[in-house]
Design an enzyme around this catalytic site. Structure first.
Site, PDB file in Angstrom:
ATOM      1  N   ASP A  76      19.935 -13.488 -50.711  1.00 55.44           N
ATOM      2  CA  ASP A  76      20.681 -14.634 -50.199  1.00 55.44           C
ATOM      3  C   ASP A  76      19.806 -15.259 -49.111  1.00 55.44           C
ATOM      4  O   ASP A  76      19.526 -14.614 -48.095  1.00 55.44           O
ATOM      5  CB  ASP A  76      22.016 -14.133 -49.637  1.00 55.44           C
ATOM      6  CG  ASP A  76      22.838 -15.236 -48.993  1.00 55.44           C
ATOM      7  OD1 ASP A  76      22.307 -16.332 -48.723  1.00 55.44           O
ATOM      8  OD2 ASP A  76      24.029 -14.980 -48.735  1.00 55.44           O
ATOM      9  N   GLY A  94      26.488 -24.981 -53.461  1.00 55.53           N
ATOM     10  CA  GLY A  94      25.279 -24.191 -53.660  1.00 55.53           C
ATOM     11  C   GLY A  94      24.705 -23.626 -52.376  1.00 55.53           C
ATOM     12  O   GLY A  94      25.434 -23.231 -51.457  1.00 55.53           O
ATOM     13  N   VAL A  95      23.381 -23.620 -52.305  1.00 55.86           N
ATOM     14  CA  VAL A  95      22.709 -23.010 -51.153  1.00 55.86           C
ATOM     15  C   VAL A  95      22.973 -23.846 -49.890  1.00 55.86           C
ATOM     16  O   VAL A  95      23.049 -23.301 -48.781  1.00 55.86           O
ATOM     17  CB  VAL A  95      21.207 -22.827 -51.461  1.00 55.86           C
ATOM     18  CG1 VAL A  95      20.441 -24.120 -51.479  1.00 55.86           C
ATOM     19  CG2 VAL A  95      20.579 -21.835 -50.497  1.00 55.86           C
ATOM     20  N   ASP A  96      23.151 -25.138 -50.055  1.00 57.23           N
ATOM     21  CA  ASP A  96      23.465 -26.038 -48.936  1.00 57.23           C
ATOM     22  C   ASP A  96      24.764 -25.588 -48.257  1.00 57.23           C
ATOM     23  O   ASP A  96      24.828 -25.422 -47.022  1.00 57.23           O
ATOM     24  CB  ASP A  96      23.593 -27.458 -49.513  1.00 57.23           C
ATOM     25  CG  ASP A  96      23.644 -28.553 -48.472  1.00 57.23           C
ATOM     26  OD1 ASP A  96      23.421 -28.263 -47.284  1.00 57.23           O
ATOM     27  OD2 ASP A  96      23.891 -29.722 -48.865  1.00 57.23           O
ATOM     28  N   TYR A  99      21.552 -29.656 -59.510  1.00 64.26           N
ATOM     29  CA  TYR A  99      20.706 -30.793 -59.916  1.00 64.26           C
ATOM     30  C   TYR A  99      20.032 -30.615 -61.275  1.00 64.26           C
ATOM     31  O   TYR A  99      19.388 -31.546 -61.771  1.00 64.26           O
ATOM     32  CB  TYR A  99      19.674 -31.107 -58.830  1.00 64.26           C
ATOM     33  CG  TYR A  99      20.219 -31.920 -57.657  1.00 64.26           C
ATOM     34  CD1 TYR A  99      21.548 -32.357 -57.605  1.00 64.26           C
ATOM     35  CD2 TYR A  99      19.394 -32.275 -56.586  1.00 64.26           C
ATOM     36  CE1 TYR A  99      22.035 -33.103 -56.541  1.00 64.26           C
ATOM     37  CE2 TYR A  99      19.884 -33.035 -55.516  1.00 64.26           C
ATOM     38  CZ  TYR A  99      21.197 -33.438 -55.501  1.00 64.26           C
ATOM     39  OH  TYR A  99      21.669 -34.190 -54.445  1.00 64.26           O
ATOM     40  N   SER A 118      16.517 -27.811 -56.654  1.00 65.15           N
ATOM     41  CA  SER A 118      16.934 -28.651 -57.804  1.00 65.15           C
ATOM     42  C   SER A 118      17.374 -27.882 -59.049  1.00 65.15           C
ATOM     43  O   SER A 118      17.801 -28.517 -60.017  1.00 65.15           O
ATOM     44  CB  SER A 118      15.829 -29.649 -58.234  1.00 65.15           C
ATOM     45  OG  SER A 118      15.784 -30.755 -57.374  1.00 65.15           O
ATOM     46  N   THR A 119      17.269 -26.551 -59.056  1.00 60.92           N
ATOM     47  CA  THR A 119      17.533 -25.832 -60.313  1.00 60.92           C
ATOM     48  C   THR A 119      18.983 -25.379 -60.478  1.00 60.92           C
ATOM     49  O   THR A 119      19.315 -24.717 -61.455  1.00 60.92           O
ATOM     50  CB  THR A 119      16.626 -24.597 -60.455  1.00 60.92           C
ATOM     51  OG1 THR A 119      16.971 -23.656 -59.427  1.00 60.92           O
ATOM     52  CG2 THR A 119      15.165 -24.958 -60.347  1.00 60.92           C
ATOM     53  N   ASN A 170      21.411 -32.747 -50.137  1.00 62.84           N
ATOM     54  CA  ASN A 170      21.587 -34.038 -50.825  1.00 62.84           C
ATOM     55  C   ASN A 170      21.274 -35.139 -49.813  1.00 62.84           C
ATOM     56  O   ASN A 170      21.131 -34.865 -48.625  1.00 62.84           O
ATOM     57  CB  ASN A 170      22.998 -34.145 -51.411  1.00 62.84           C
ATOM     58  CG  ASN A 170      24.057 -34.111 -50.328  1.00 62.84           C
ATOM     59  OD1 ASN A 170      24.109 -34.978 -49.459  1.00 62.84           O
ATOM     60  ND2 ASN A 170      24.890 -33.064 -50.344  1.00 62.84           N
TER      61      ASN A 170
HETATM   62  N1  AR6 Z   1      20.566 -18.040 -51.467  1.00 60.94           N
HETATM   63  C1  AR6 Z   1      19.518 -18.323 -52.286  1.00 60.94           C
HETATM   64  N2  AR6 Z   1      19.630 -19.150 -53.346  1.00 60.94           N
HETATM   65  C2  AR6 Z   1      20.839 -19.692 -53.591  1.00 60.94           C
HETATM   66  C3  AR6 Z   1      21.976 -19.454 -52.787  1.00 60.94           C
HETATM   67  C4  AR6 Z   1      21.795 -18.586 -51.672  1.00 60.94           C
HETATM   68  N3  AR6 Z   1      22.792 -18.284 -50.834  1.00 60.94           N
HETATM   69  N4  AR6 Z   1      23.020 -20.146 -53.302  1.00 60.94           N
HETATM   70  C5  AR6 Z   1      22.564 -20.801 -54.393  1.00 60.94           C
HETATM   71  N5  AR6 Z   1      21.257 -20.515 -54.576  1.00 60.94           N
HETATM   72  P1  AR6 Z   1      21.711 -25.595 -55.651  1.00 60.94           P
HETATM   73  P2  AR6 Z   1      20.212 -28.091 -56.161  1.00 60.94           P
HETATM   74  C6  AR6 Z   1      20.314 -20.986 -55.596  1.00 60.94           C
HETATM   75  O1  AR6 Z   1      22.764 -26.001 -56.612  1.00 60.94           O
HETATM   76  O2  AR6 Z   1      20.150 -27.796 -57.617  1.00 60.94           O
HETATM   77  C7  AR6 Z   1      24.391 -29.063 -53.168  1.00 60.94           C
HETATM   78  O3  AR6 Z   1      25.722 -29.456 -53.354  1.00 60.94           O
HETATM   79  C8  AR6 Z   1      20.859 -21.425 -56.941  1.00 60.94           C
HETATM   80  O4  AR6 Z   1      21.097 -20.285 -57.753  1.00 60.94           O
HETATM   81  O5  AR6 Z   1      22.121 -25.006 -54.362  1.00 60.94           O
HETATM   82  O6  AR6 Z   1      18.974 -28.559 -55.454  1.00 60.94           O
HETATM   83  C9  AR6 Z   1      23.601 -30.072 -52.360  1.00 60.94           C
HETATM   84  O7  AR6 Z   1      24.383 -30.644 -51.321  1.00 60.94           O
HETATM   85  C10 AR6 Z   1      19.691 -22.264 -57.459  1.00 60.94           C
HETATM   86  O8  AR6 Z   1      18.697 -21.420 -58.003  1.00 60.94           O
HETATM   87  O9  AR6 Z   1      20.746 -26.864 -55.257  1.00 60.94           O
HETATM   88  C11 AR6 Z   1      23.222 -31.070 -53.403  1.00 60.94           C
HETATM   89  O10 AR6 Z   1      24.273 -31.983 -53.658  1.00 60.94           O
HETATM   90  C12 AR6 Z   1      19.109 -22.882 -56.181  1.00 60.94           C
HETATM   91  O11 AR6 Z   1      19.685 -22.159 -55.091  1.00 60.94           O
HETATM   92  C13 AR6 Z   1      22.975 -30.231 -54.627  1.00 60.94           C
HETATM   93  O12 AR6 Z   1      23.754 -29.054 -54.438  1.00 60.94           O
HETATM   94  C14 AR6 Z   1      19.421 -24.346 -56.009  1.00 60.94           C
HETATM   95  O13 AR6 Z   1      20.741 -24.614 -56.442  1.00 60.94           O
HETATM   96  C15 AR6 Z   1      21.545 -29.802 -54.742  1.00 60.94           C
HETATM   97  O14 AR6 Z   1      21.346 -29.174 -55.985  1.00 60.94           O
END
Ligand code: AR6
Length: 175
Positions: A12, A34-36, A123, A119-120, A26
């Site tokens: 994490d 997500g991670v955000d 996005y 982005s994975t 974003n």
């Molecule tokens: N630690 C590490 N990786 C993580 C965690 C964590 N705690 N949580 C998720 N991931 P995403 P994006 C991974 O969707 O595609 C948000 O709403 C996840 O498995 O977080 O760039 C923003 O505000 C994936 O591999 O980001 C934007 O609107 C990676 O993080 C949008 O999502 C990225 O997934 C951005 O989308």
């Protein structure tokens, strides 16, 4: 030897003890899923307050804040491209996310930085292609700068970590 500076961890991101973690944000920089969402929850409301002062961020660019209640001293917020069909500059924009984060880190003399797989998730960027871009962008940066910054690719799943490990094992120094 850029390979010695690059590491893959399955974790994490919000728990890592590094100088900076990167947020896959974003354009509003005001939080999301997500991670955000995980970063904002753990960092606390002070992070959102600082983000409100930044005026957002365009795709491919990056902005830096403090880390507040995180172990990391800084959060570098970047906005990855939404995957459409691969014909809308997605690969260049993703590469510029990595480059701009590393440039900001360098300006702040950051010694260790951890990236999520930008982005994975929401996005929709294809995971293997994204990992190849991530690795080649980071290696190109490390070859051009000799500060010895340690770079961690923080994967949430073992499957994602395996993609990076495989690429690292099979990539040459000049990938
Ligand atoms: N630690 C590490 N990786 C993580 C965690 C964590 N705690 N949580 C998720 N991931 P995403 P994006 C991974 O969707 O595609 C948000 O709403 C996840 O498995 O977080 O760039 C923003 O505000 C994936 O591999 O980001 C934007 O609107 C990676 O993080 C949008 O999502 C990225 O997934 C951005 O989308």
């Amino acid at each position: 030897m850029t390979n010695d500076l690059v590491h893959v961890v399955q974790a994490d991101l919000t728990t890592l003890n590094v100088d900076a973690i990167v947020n896959a944000a974003n354009p509003s920089l005001l939080g999301g899923g997500g991670v955000d969402g995980a970063i904002h929850r753990r960092a606390g409301p002070e992070l959102l307050a600082e983000c409100r002062t930044l005026g957002g961020c365009i795709t491919g660019e990056a902005k830096i804040t403090a880390g507040y209640r995180l172990q990391a001293k800084y959060v570098i917020h970047t906005v990855g491209p939404v995957w459409r069909d691969g014909q809308h500059d997605e690969t260049d924009l993703l590469a510029s996310c990595y480059r701009n984060c590393l440039n900001l880190a360098r300006e702040r003399h950051i010694q260790s930085i951890a990236f999520p797989c930008i982005s994975t998730g929401i996005y929709g960027f294809p995971k293997s292609l994204a990992a190849r871009i991530a690795l080649s962008s980071v290696k190109a940066f490390l070859r051009g700068h000799d500060e010895g910054m340690q770079v961690y690719f923080c994967c949430f799943s073992e499957t994602d970590a395996d993609i990076y490990r495989h690429l690292l094992q099979h990539s040459s120094e000049d990938m």
